[in-house]
Scaffold this motif. Structure first.
Motif, PDB file in Angstrom:
ATOM      1  N   GLY A 127       0.989  -1.136  -0.105  1.00  0.00           N
ATOM      2  CA  GLY A 127      -0.146   0.347  -0.270  1.00  0.00           C
ATOM      3  C   GLY A 127       0.957   1.528   0.089  1.00  0.00           C
ATOM      4  N   ASP A 128       1.598   1.010   0.044  1.00  0.00           N
ATOM      5  CA  ASP A 128       3.363   2.498  -0.049  1.00  0.00           C
ATOM      6  C   ASP A 128       2.610   2.943  -1.531  1.00  0.00           C
ATOM      7  N   VAL A 129       2.956   3.928  -1.181  1.00  0.00           N
ATOM      8  CA  VAL A 129       3.250   4.759  -2.983  1.00  0.00           C
ATOM      9  C   VAL A 129       4.174   5.845  -3.426  1.00  0.00           C
ATOM     10  N   LEU A 130       5.077   5.981  -4.624  1.00  0.00           N
ATOM     11  CA  LEU A 130       5.984   6.560  -4.722  1.00  0.00           C
ATOM     12  C   LEU A 130       5.887   6.934  -5.774  1.00  0.00           C
ATOM     13  N   ASN A 131       5.508   8.232  -6.024  1.00  0.00           N
ATOM     14  CA  ASN A 131       4.817   8.512  -7.879  1.00  0.00           C
ATOM     15  C   ASN A 131       6.064   9.953  -8.452  1.00  0.00           C
ATOM     16  N   CYS A 132       6.916  10.027  -9.029  1.00  0.00           N
ATOM     17  CA  CYS A 132       7.913  11.500  -9.172  1.00  0.00           C
ATOM     18  C   CYS A 132       7.377  11.794 -10.671  1.00  0.00           C
ATOM     19  N   ALA A 133       7.257  13.166 -11.078  1.00  0.00           N
ATOM     20  CA  ALA A 133       7.248  13.569 -12.474  1.00  0.00           C
ATOM     21  C   ALA A 133       7.280  14.759 -12.944  1.00  0.00           C
ATOM     22  N   GLU A 134       7.862  15.002 -14.118  1.00  0.00           N
ATOM     23  CA  GLU A 134       8.398  16.497 -13.682  1.00  0.00           C
ATOM     24  C   GLU A 134       7.486  17.356 -14.656  1.00  0.00           C
ATOM     25  N   SER A 135       6.694  18.539 -14.176  1.00  0.00           N
ATOM     26  CA  SER A 135       5.696  18.595 -14.876  1.00  0.00           C
ATOM     27  C   SER A 135       6.288  19.740 -15.726  1.00  0.00           C
ATOM     28  N   VAL A 136       5.482  20.204 -16.853  1.00  0.00           N
ATOM     29  CA  VAL A 136       6.180  20.964 -18.130  1.00  0.00           C
ATOM     30  C   VAL A 136       6.328  22.734 -17.407  1.00  0.00           C
ATOM     31  N   ASP A 137       6.882  22.564 -16.524  1.00  0.00           N
ATOM     32  CA  ASP A 137       8.048  23.993 -16.130  1.00  0.00           C
ATOM     33  C   ASP A 137       8.965  23.411 -15.373  1.00  0.00           C
ATOM     34  N   GLY A 138       9.138  22.386 -15.684  1.00  0.00           N
ATOM     35  CA  GLY A 138      10.589  21.314 -15.034  1.00  0.00           C
ATOM     36  C   GLY A 138      11.065  21.392 -13.686  1.00  0.00           C
ATOM     37  N   LYS A 139       9.466  21.318 -13.045  1.00  0.00           N
ATOM     38  CA  LYS A 139       9.270  21.239 -11.878  1.00  0.00           C
ATOM     39  C   LYS A 139       8.998  19.750 -11.329  1.00  0.00           C
ATOM     40  N   ILE A 140       9.618  18.926 -10.077  1.00  0.00           N
ATOM     41  CA  ILE A 140       9.381  17.955  -9.736  1.00  0.00           C
ATOM     42  C   ILE A 140       8.766  17.915  -8.806  1.00  0.00           C
ATOM     43  N   GLU A 141       7.197  17.078  -9.270  1.00  0.00           N
ATOM     44  CA  GLU A 141       6.237  16.245  -8.436  1.00  0.00           C
ATOM     45  C   GLU A 141       6.672  15.780  -7.977  1.00  0.00           C
ATOM     46  N   ILE A 142       5.840  15.001  -6.741  1.00  0.00           N
ATOM     47  CA  ILE A 142       6.819  13.925  -5.732  1.00  0.00           C
ATOM     48  C   ILE A 142       5.586  13.909  -4.819  1.00  0.00           C
ATOM     49  N   LEU A 143       4.548  12.546  -4.961  1.00  0.00           N
ATOM     50  CA  LEU A 143       3.662  11.803  -3.991  1.00  0.00           C
ATOM     51  C   LEU A 143       4.116  10.769  -3.312  1.00  0.00           C
ATOM     52  N   PHE A 144       4.514  10.789  -1.908  1.00  0.00           N
ATOM     53  CA  PHE A 144       4.243   9.873  -1.083  1.00  0.00           C
ATOM     54  C   PHE A 144       3.763   9.897  -0.065  1.00  0.00           C
ATOM     55  N   ALA A 145       3.107   8.330  -0.022  1.00  0.00           N
ATOM     56  CA  ALA A 145       1.788   7.726   0.753  1.00  0.00           C
ATOM     57  C   ALA A 145       2.133   6.346   1.146  1.00  0.00           C
ATOM     58  N   ASP A 146       1.624   6.414   2.383  1.00  0.00           N
ATOM     59  CA  ASP A 146       0.890   5.052   2.878  1.00  0.00           C
ATOM     60  C   ASP A 146       0.189   4.218   2.786  1.00  0.00           C
ATOM     61  N   VAL A 147      -1.284   3.912   2.327  1.00  0.00           N
ATOM     62  CA  VAL A 147      -2.278   3.164   2.428  1.00  0.00           C
ATOM     63  C   VAL A 147      -2.350   2.643   3.720  1.00  0.00           C
ATOM     64  N   SER A 148      -3.189   2.682   4.858  1.00  0.00           N
ATOM     65  CA  SER A 148      -3.548   1.878   5.676  1.00  0.00           C
ATOM     66  C   SER A 148      -3.919   0.495   5.602  1.00  0.00           C
ATOM     67  N   GLY A 149      -2.702  -0.468   6.352  1.00  0.00           N
ATOM     68  CA  GLY A 149      -3.050  -1.675   6.123  1.00  0.00           C
ATOM     69  C   GLY A 149      -1.771  -2.306   5.179  1.00  0.00           C
ATOM     70  N   HIS A 150      -2.135  -3.634   4.503  1.00  0.00           N
ATOM     71  CA  HIS A 150      -1.132  -3.889   2.779  1.00  0.00           C
ATOM     72  C   HIS A 150      -1.984  -4.859   2.687  1.00  0.00           C
ATOM     73  N   GLY A 151      -1.366  -5.384   1.339  1.00  0.00           N
ATOM     74  CA  GLY A 151      -1.914  -6.431   1.241  1.00  0.00           C
ATOM     75  C   GLY A 151      -2.676  -6.226  -0.538  1.00  0.00           C
ATOM     76  N   ILE A 152      -3.925  -6.743  -1.156  1.00  0.00           N
ATOM     77  CA  ILE A 152      -4.374  -6.382  -2.616  1.00  0.00           C
ATOM     78  C   ILE A 152      -5.078  -5.147  -2.371  1.00  0.00           C
TER      79      ILE A 152
END
Length: 599
Positions: free
Chosen positions: A399-424
């Motif tokens: 359930g962990d999320v690590l997403n990184c993207a580069e926007s059109v203006d050159g800035k780095i967007e990062i989402l670091f998240a943790d969903v409660s629990g684990h599994g499917i």
């Protein structure tokens, strides 16, 4: 009683009635103040005419004429100043010259015979005998401002909304008739007859025509009331949402550029007299509502959305969320304000989430594939910064999320998240959060707005999980890091041998209706490192069942911070595994943003 007094007395009554009516509507705006000042000056002028025609002692009249001349000497300047404010124009040199000239001529009028040469009694009352500068003064101070004001009203209103144009036309029409009638009965006869008049002049009383036009503009088009909201309308024009103001009869009073674009009008197209939203939205209702979703009748080209080389969703319609509220326009009339928001992306994202939900529940292998797609493995590369990461799910999926993207203006967007629990189920919610990030990262929103978008998008679907998260935006050009917390523990700033908490806090996503979040900002320096980690790193338990805890982990970071970023991450993972005797209790994710020494 002199029967000719009926004319100025009637004009005085109507002018004072309008003055009181405008004062009762709104009296705190500069435009209204200037109009009331001008209307008050007109009333003083008409009162002077009443005195002129009342057959007072003849030896009083020269001084009455001279003292009261201030009313008509200032009338043109006051009206022009009101028009400038009404059109939101800055005063120009002509207005300043007329102000100074009016104030300078008044002392000359009092002390010389250059403007008012004397008084002559006629059958309707007393009439001033013009001095050598009278005609020139009247033309400059009354006729010239009126002509210039009419020009401004017609020229400046060309590209304005229809309701405002009609107000300008009425005011210009009334001013034109008033000026013509005053000129034909007061100025022109004096020019043709060497200053003599053979019938009552109507220059002051004729202003009642202008007052009637003003009243019609107020009653029908909200004159001086809609215009009071000019500042708010200028703000509306900058909004991405479409804003439309309609009268009760669906007359278009205002719309901003976004509304024109959303409804399919080109920027150069003229505004229609009336606007029926039912012609643009399927199922649009005239029944009272606060907020509803509608499909736009004109559809965009169909789109295909693919995941893992398989088409799972195809759509063409555009969906709009419409908010409606009533607003007073003038008198008892109520207008309708509509706010239009394009929610097509939200609809598409919701459909994708629903499709993914059913697929992940049915098939664990697909869930594993989704897990791989939502976790960024390859990061943007730059001479100014480097990114390091580590990801290990508790089970096949996590359930962990690590997403990184580069926007059109050159800035780095990062989402670091943790969903409660684990599994499917946690992996499924993580996939939804990842999809939300892919949508919002393209918009260049603030971190707080990105988290709130995710909360709003998932709250109607996810009921058994909550998400702790951090959303970061890093600008490599300025080294400014913007971020927002959503219930996640503090990230760490490693700077010059010190380990500091990144300040901030915020509510958990999906736990309450709308969490309280804030945006934070920090100026990074060369050599700085930002370290983020999920709670799986410190929730491991020792041999006696006692959890490590975040405080113990932070102390370990301080001791190990001398290592390079890659080595630090590996050492922290090893430290956690050793503490828990190799038994992990949750997903494990680490992220490190390192600013180069040469940045």
């Amino acid at each position: 009683m002199n029967p000719y007094l009926i004319v100025p007395l009637l004009a005085l009554f109507l002018n004072l009635s309008l003055f009181t009516y405008v004062l009762a509507l709104k009296g705190k705006h500069r435009v209204v103040h200037l109009y009331l000042l001008y209307a008050g000056d007109l009333s003083l002028w008409i009162i002077s005419i009443v005195l002129y025609w009342s057959f007072l002692p003849i030896h009083w009249m020269p001084w009455i004429f001279k003292i009261s001349s201030i009313s008509w000497l200032l009338a043109g300047t006051l009206f022009l100043e009101f028009v400038f404010a009404f059109l939101s124009k800055n005063p120009n040199i002509l207005l300043y010259l007329l102000r100074g000239l009016a104030l300078a001529i008044f002392p000359i009028t009092l002390t010389t015979d250059w403007i008012i040469g004397g008084v002559e009694r006629k059958y309707w009352g007393d009439m001033l005998l013009p001095g050598p500068l009278y005609v020139y003064g009247v033309n400059v101070l009354i006729v010239t401002p009126a002509v210039y004001a009419i020009f401004l009203l017609l020229y400046e209103s060309r590209k304005e909304e229809i309701g405002f144009r009609k107000q300008c036309y009425l005011l210009a029409f009334g001013t034109f008739l008033t000026s013509i009638l005053g000129f034909l009965t007061t100025i022109l006869p004096r020019i043709l007859s060497q200053g003599d008049l053979h019938y009552p002049p109507l220059s002051g009383s004729a202003s009642v025509i202008q007052s009637l036009c003003v009243f019609i503009a107020i009653a029908k088009y909200g004159f001086l009331e809609i215009r009071l909201e000019k500042i708010a309308l200028q703000l509306y024009s900058k909004l991405r949402e479409g804003v439309i103001l309609l009268s009760t009869a669906d007359e278009l009073l205002y719309w901003n550029e976004s509304a024109k674009e959303i409804l399919g009008f080109s920027k150069s197209s003229s505004a229609p007299e009336k606007l029926d939203l039912g012609n643009f939205l399927d199922g649009f209702t005239r029944k009272p509502f606060t907020r509803m979703d509608f499909k736009k009748k004109s559809e965009s080209p169909a789109k295909e959305i693919r995941i893992d080389d398989e088409t799972i969703y195809s759509t063409g319609p555009v969906y709009l969320e419409v908010s409606k509220s009533e607003i007073p326009i003038s008198g008892r009339d109520l207008g309708k304000v509509y706010v239009l928001r394009d929610i097509t992306e939200k609809k598409e994202a919701s459909e994708k989430i629903n499709m993914l939900y059913s697929r992940v529940v049915r098939d664990l292998d697909i869930a594993r594939e989704v897990q791989n797609t939502i976790t960024t493995r390859t990061f943007p590369d730059s001479e100014k910064f480097k990114i390091f990461s580590y990801f290990r799910p508790y089970d096949h999926v996590g359930g962990d999320v690590l997403n990184c993207a580069e926007s059109v203006d050159g800035k780095i967007e990062i989402l670091f998240a943790d969903v409660s629990g684990h599994g499917i189920s946690s992996a499924m919610v993580a996939a939804m959060a990842s999809i939300s990030f892919n949508v919002v990262s393209r918009k260049g929103s603030k971190p707080k707005e990105g988290l709130l978008f995710t909360n709003d998008l998932l709250s109607s679907v996810v009921t058994q999980h909550f998400i702790s998260a951090m959303y970061l935006r890093f600008d490599p050009k300025t080294l400014i890091l913007e971020y927002s917390y959503a219930g996640h523990h503090a990230g760490l700033l490693l700077r010059k041998g010190e380990t500091l908490d990144l300040p901030g806090k915020g509510g958990v996503l999906l736990a309450v209706g709308t969490p309280i979040l804030e945006d934070y900002q920090i100026q990074l320096q060369a050599g700085d490192r930002i370290l983020l980690y999920s709670d799986g790193l410190f929730e491991v338990r020792g041999s006696k069942g006692i959890p490590m805890g975040n405080t113990t982990l932070v102390e370990a970071v301080k001791k190990l911070s001398y290592q390079d970023s890659d080595g630090l991450i590996r050492s922290l993972v090893s430290y956690s595994e050793s503490f828990g005797d190799g038994i992990m209790t949750d997903d494990l994710t680490l992220f490190c943003l390192e600013i180069s020494e040469s940045a």
